[in-house]
Design a protein around this motif. Structure first.
Motif, short mmCIF file in Angstrom:
data_model
loop_
_atom_site.label_atom_id
_atom_site.label_comp_id
_atom_site.label_asym_id
_atom_site.label_seq_id
_atom_site.Cartn_x
_atom_site.Cartn_y
_atom_site.Cartn_z
N LEU A 124 35.42 26.95 34.43
CA LEU A 124 36.31 27.98 33.90
C LEU A 124 35.62 29.34 33.95
O LEU A 124 36.17 30.33 34.45
N VAL A 125 34.38 29.42 33.46
CA VAL A 125 33.60 30.66 33.51
C VAL A 125 33.37 31.08 34.96
O VAL A 125 33.49 32.26 35.32
N THR A 126 33.06 30.08 35.81
CA THR A 126 32.76 30.38 37.22
C THR A 126 33.97 30.96 37.94
O THR A 126 33.87 31.97 38.65
N THR A 127 35.14 30.33 37.78
CA THR A 127 36.32 30.82 38.50
C THR A 127 36.80 32.16 37.97
O THR A 127 37.30 33.00 38.74
N GLN A 128 36.64 32.42 36.69
CA GLN A 128 37.00 33.74 36.16
C GLN A 128 36.12 34.83 36.75
O GLN A 128 36.56 35.96 36.97
N ALA A 129 34.85 34.48 37.02
CA ALA A 129 33.93 35.46 37.61
C ALA A 129 34.17 35.64 39.11
O ALA A 129 34.01 36.74 39.64
N GLN A 130 34.57 34.57 39.80
CA GLN A 130 34.66 34.60 41.26
C GLN A 130 36.05 34.86 41.80
O GLN A 130 36.20 35.35 42.91
N LEU A 131 37.09 34.50 41.04
CA LEU A 131 38.45 34.55 41.55
C LEU A 131 39.32 35.50 40.75
O LEU A 131 39.15 35.64 39.54
N ASP A 132 40.27 36.09 41.43
CA ASP A 132 41.28 36.90 40.77
C ASP A 132 42.58 36.10 40.78
O ASP A 132 43.00 35.60 41.82
N THR A 142 48.19 31.67 42.94
CA THR A 142 47.92 32.70 43.95
C THR A 142 46.53 33.29 43.73
O THR A 142 46.36 34.51 43.77
N HIS A 143 45.54 32.45 43.47
CA HIS A 143 44.18 32.96 43.26
C HIS A 143 43.59 33.47 44.58
O HIS A 143 43.88 32.93 45.65
N ALA A 144 42.74 34.48 44.46
CA ALA A 144 42.04 35.02 45.62
C ALA A 144 40.61 35.35 45.22
O ALA A 144 40.33 35.65 44.05
N TRP A 145 39.70 35.29 46.19
CA TRP A 145 38.30 35.62 45.89
C TRP A 145 38.18 37.10 45.57
O TRP A 145 38.75 37.95 46.25
N ARG A 146 37.44 37.40 44.52
CA ARG A 146 37.18 38.79 44.18
C ARG A 146 36.28 39.42 45.25
O ARG A 146 35.38 38.77 45.78
N ALA A 147 36.51 40.67 45.54
CA ALA A 147 35.64 41.37 46.49
C ALA A 147 34.22 41.43 45.95
O ALA A 147 33.24 41.32 46.70
N HIS A 148 34.08 41.60 44.63
CA HIS A 148 32.78 41.62 43.97
C HIS A 148 32.87 40.72 42.75
O HIS A 148 33.73 40.92 41.89
#
Length: 518
Positions: A177-185, A494-500
Motif C-alpha cells: 500500500l505504501v509502495t504503490t502510493q509512492a510509485q503510482l498515481d 486507471t493507475h499510472a507510474w508517477r514520473a517521480h
C-alpha cells in the motif's frame, strides 16, 4: 561494498543477491531514517522500501518474500482476534515457493462476517493462534514480509504475540500500500483496484486470506517487472529462522469459500486450498469420511453442489492441503475405474457421465479421452434431470408403465436387477408375494405403492424446479453485481507510474510519517 552516508539516509544494511548482508561487519548502522514528521507506526516490522532512485540495495528479483494476509473479527486489535491467516512465500522473480492458509479459532464470538464470510461454525475446532505460531515463525523468517497495509498486520500480530507471552521477532516488512502510493498515481489504492490494473482480472474470493495473499504476491511481482526503471530493495536483511527443528508442523484448517462448475467443482475447490511446503498432519476421521463420500458420489455417477460443499467441509476438518486433495481425488477415480465394468462396454451416456466426473475432479486429459468421438450430448432442461441419481425398482406389471415413463423422463434410472443401491421398489403387491417384492424385502429396500411412488416422484420434481428457480435468482443477482463492477472500471482502475516517485508515507492516528529516501 560500503554505504555513503551522504547518499543514503536509511538505517539499512545492503543485501547481497543471496539475501544475506553484503557488509554485515563493515556497513555503518544508522539511528533511523530521516523523517519530515511523525514516527513510523510499526512494532514488529522494520520498514523496507522499493525505490527507483537508489543504486544501493539489491535487485529484488533475487530476494525471498513472504506475503501475509489476515482476516479478523473486527478492527480493534485490543479486543478483536485473528480468525484466518495465510502466507505465500515467493521470490521477486515470481517463483512460488510455498503457501500456507488456515482459519483460526479466535476464542471469542465472530464478527465482521459480512466482510470475510466466516461464521462461528467455520472456526469451531480450528487451531488457535498459539497453535499456528510455530508455523508462522518458520514462514515469515528468512524472507522480506509483504502485506497490503502492513500496519494492520503489525497491530494484530503484536496483540496476538502479547497474548501468547512470546516476544515477537523484528522482521523486515514491505507494505505494498505504501509502495504503490509512492510509485503510482491513481484514484484508489485498494488491493482489488491495483490487482485489476495490473492483471485486468478481478481477485477470486476477495477478502479471504489466501486469495488476498496471492493477489499481493502478483501485485509485488508486477511492480518489479513493469517499473519504468529498476526498483531496488532498501531495508534490513532477512531475519534468521528460529530453531524449530524439534517442533513438527501444525495442523491447518484451510477453506474453499467458492467453487466453479465450469472449472470442475472439486478441481476449483482444491485450487482454493494452499499448496504447502510444510508437512501438515491430517485428521483421520474427516479424511476417511471425505474418501467415503467421494467414493459414493463417483459410484452414483454424479457430483452435485451439495456433495461438493460437504467434501469442502470435510477437507477443512481433515486439515488437507491442495496436493493432498489432488492425490485423494485421483486415487478415488482410479478405484472407481478399477471396480467398474469394462469401459469398452459403456454406452455413450455412461461415457458422457464419467467424462463429466473427470472434469469435476480436474482430470482434463481423462475427460478429453472419454469424450473423444462422442456426439455432443443433448442439453437437458433442468426439470428433465430432476430425478438424476434416483435408481428405482419396479414390479414387472403393465400397470406401472406410466410411472416408469415419468421417472425416466426426469432422469431416473430403472434397475434391471435389485441391489442395495435401489432407492425404492414400486409394487402393487405390498404383501411381498412376487419374487421381486420378496427380493426387495430381503435386501431391505423400501417398498412403496404406486400411489406413494407417484407422490414422491412429483415431490422430487417440484423440489428440483424450486432449486432451479433459486439458482436463477442467484445468477441474476450475480449478473447485476458484475454489471456494477464493470461500471467502476474506468473510475478506479486507471493507475499510472508517477514520473517521480514520492517519499513513502505511513499513516497513523497522530499524523503521517513521511520517509525521505532521496
Amino acid at each position: 561494498m560500503s554505504i555513503d552516508p551522504r547518499r543514503s539516509r536509511l538505517p539499512i544494511r545492503v543485501l547481497a543477491a543471496g539475501g544475506h548482508s553484503a557488509a554485515d561487519r563493515t556497513a555503518p548502522r544508522w539511528s533511523g531514517p530521516k523523517k519530515t514528521s511523525g514516527q513510523v507506526p510499526l512494532s514488529i516490522f522494520e520498514p523496507a522500501y522499493l525505490s527507483r532512485y537508489h543504486n544501493l540495495g539489491v535487485n529484488p528479483r533475487a530476494l525471498t518474500f513472504a506475503a501475509i494476509d489476515l482476516a479478523t473479527t473486527g478492527l480493534n486489535p485490543g479486543r478483536d482476534r485473528i480468525c484466518e491467516i495465510a502466507v505465500v512465500r515467493f521470490r521477486g522473480d515470481g517463483t512460488e515457493l510455498g503457501e500456507y492458509a488456515t482459519v483460526v479459532d479466535p476464542q471469542r464470538p465472530m464478527g465482521a462476517t459480512e466482510f470475510h464470510g466466516l461464521e462461528g461454525s467455520d472456526v469451531k475446532g480450528a487451531p488457535t493462534f498459539a497453535e499456528v505460531l510455530p508455523d508462522l515463525m518458520r514462514l515469515l523468517s528468512n524472507a522480506i514480509v509483504v502485506a497490503h497495509n502492513l500496519l494492520f498486520v503489525d497491530m494484530f500480530l503484536k496483540a496476538e504475540f502479547g497474548r501468547t507471552g512470546q516476544v515477537a521477532p523484528r522482521w523486515p516488512g514491505l507494505c505494498t500500500l505504501v509502495t504503490t502510493q509512492a510509485q503510482l498515481d491513481g484514484p484508489a489504492y485498494s488491493l482489488r483496484s491495483l490487482h485489476r490494473t495490473f492483471t485486468g482480472e478481478w481477485i477470486t474470493d476477495a477478502h479471504t486470506a489466501l486469495s488476498d495473499c496471492r493477489a499481493t504476491t502478483t501485485l509485488l511481482t508486477q511492480l518489479i517487472d513493469r517499473s519504468p526503471s529498476p526498483l531496488r530493495y532498501l531495508g534490513p536483511p532477512m531475519s534468521d529462522a528460529p530453531d524449530l527443528a524439534d517442533t513438527p508442523a501444525g495442523r491447518i484448517a484451510a477453506r474453499a469459500p467458492s467453487m466453479s462448475a465450469p472449472e470442475g467443482l472439486l478441481a476449483s475447490m482444491a485450487r482454493r486450498f494452499p499448496l504447502t511446503e510444510l508437512d501438515h498432519p491430517t485428521v483421520t476421521g474427516p479424511a476417511q469420511e471425505y474418501e467415503q463420500t467421494l467414493a459414493l458420489a463417483l459410484d452414483a455417477g454424479r457430483i452435485t453442489w451439495d456433495t461438493a460443499w460437504t467434501l469442502a467441509r470435510l477437507a477443512q476438518g481433515a486439515g488437507m492441503d491442495q496436493a493432498f486433495l489432488h492425490r485423494t481425488n485421483l486415487l478415488a477415480w482410479r478405484h472407481m475405474l478399477h471396480t467398474a465394468p469394462d469401459p469398452a462396454s459403456w454406452s455413450e451416456g455412461r461415457r458422457h457421465d464419467v467424462a463429466r466426473l473427470a472434469t469435476h475432479l480436474g482430470l482434463v486429459e481423462h475427460a478429453r479421452s472419454l469424450s473423444h468421438g462422442l456426439p455432443t450430448p443433448a442439453v437437458r432442461e433442468p426439470w428433465e434431470s430432476a430425478l438424476k441419481g434416483w435408481r428405482l425398482g419396479f414390479d414387472d406389471t403393465p400397470e406401472l408403465s406410466g410411472l416408469k415413463d415419468l421417472a425416466l423422463r426426469h432422469g431416473a434410472s430403472i434397475a434391471k436387477r435389485l441391489t442395495e443401491t435401489v432407492r425404492m421398489f414400486v409394487t402393487a403387491d405390498l404383501a411381498g408375494r412376487s419374487s421381486s417384492a420378496a427380493k426387495a424385502h430381503e435386501l431391505g429396500i423400501r417398498t412403496v405403492s404406486p400411489t406413494e411412488a407417484e407422490r414422491e416422484l412429483r415431490s422430487g420434481i417440484e423440489a428440483a424446479a424450486q432449486k432451479e428457480r433459486q439458482l436463477a435468482e442467484q445468477q441474476a443477482a450475480l449478473e447485476e453485481q458484475r454489471a456494477a463492477e464493470s461500471a467502476e472500471r474506468e473510475a478506479y482502475f486507471t493507475h499510472a507510474w508517477r514520473a517521480h516517485e514520492q517519499d513513502p508515507q505511513w499513516g497513523q492516528d497522530s499524523g503521517i510519517a513521511t520517509i525521505k529516501l532521496h
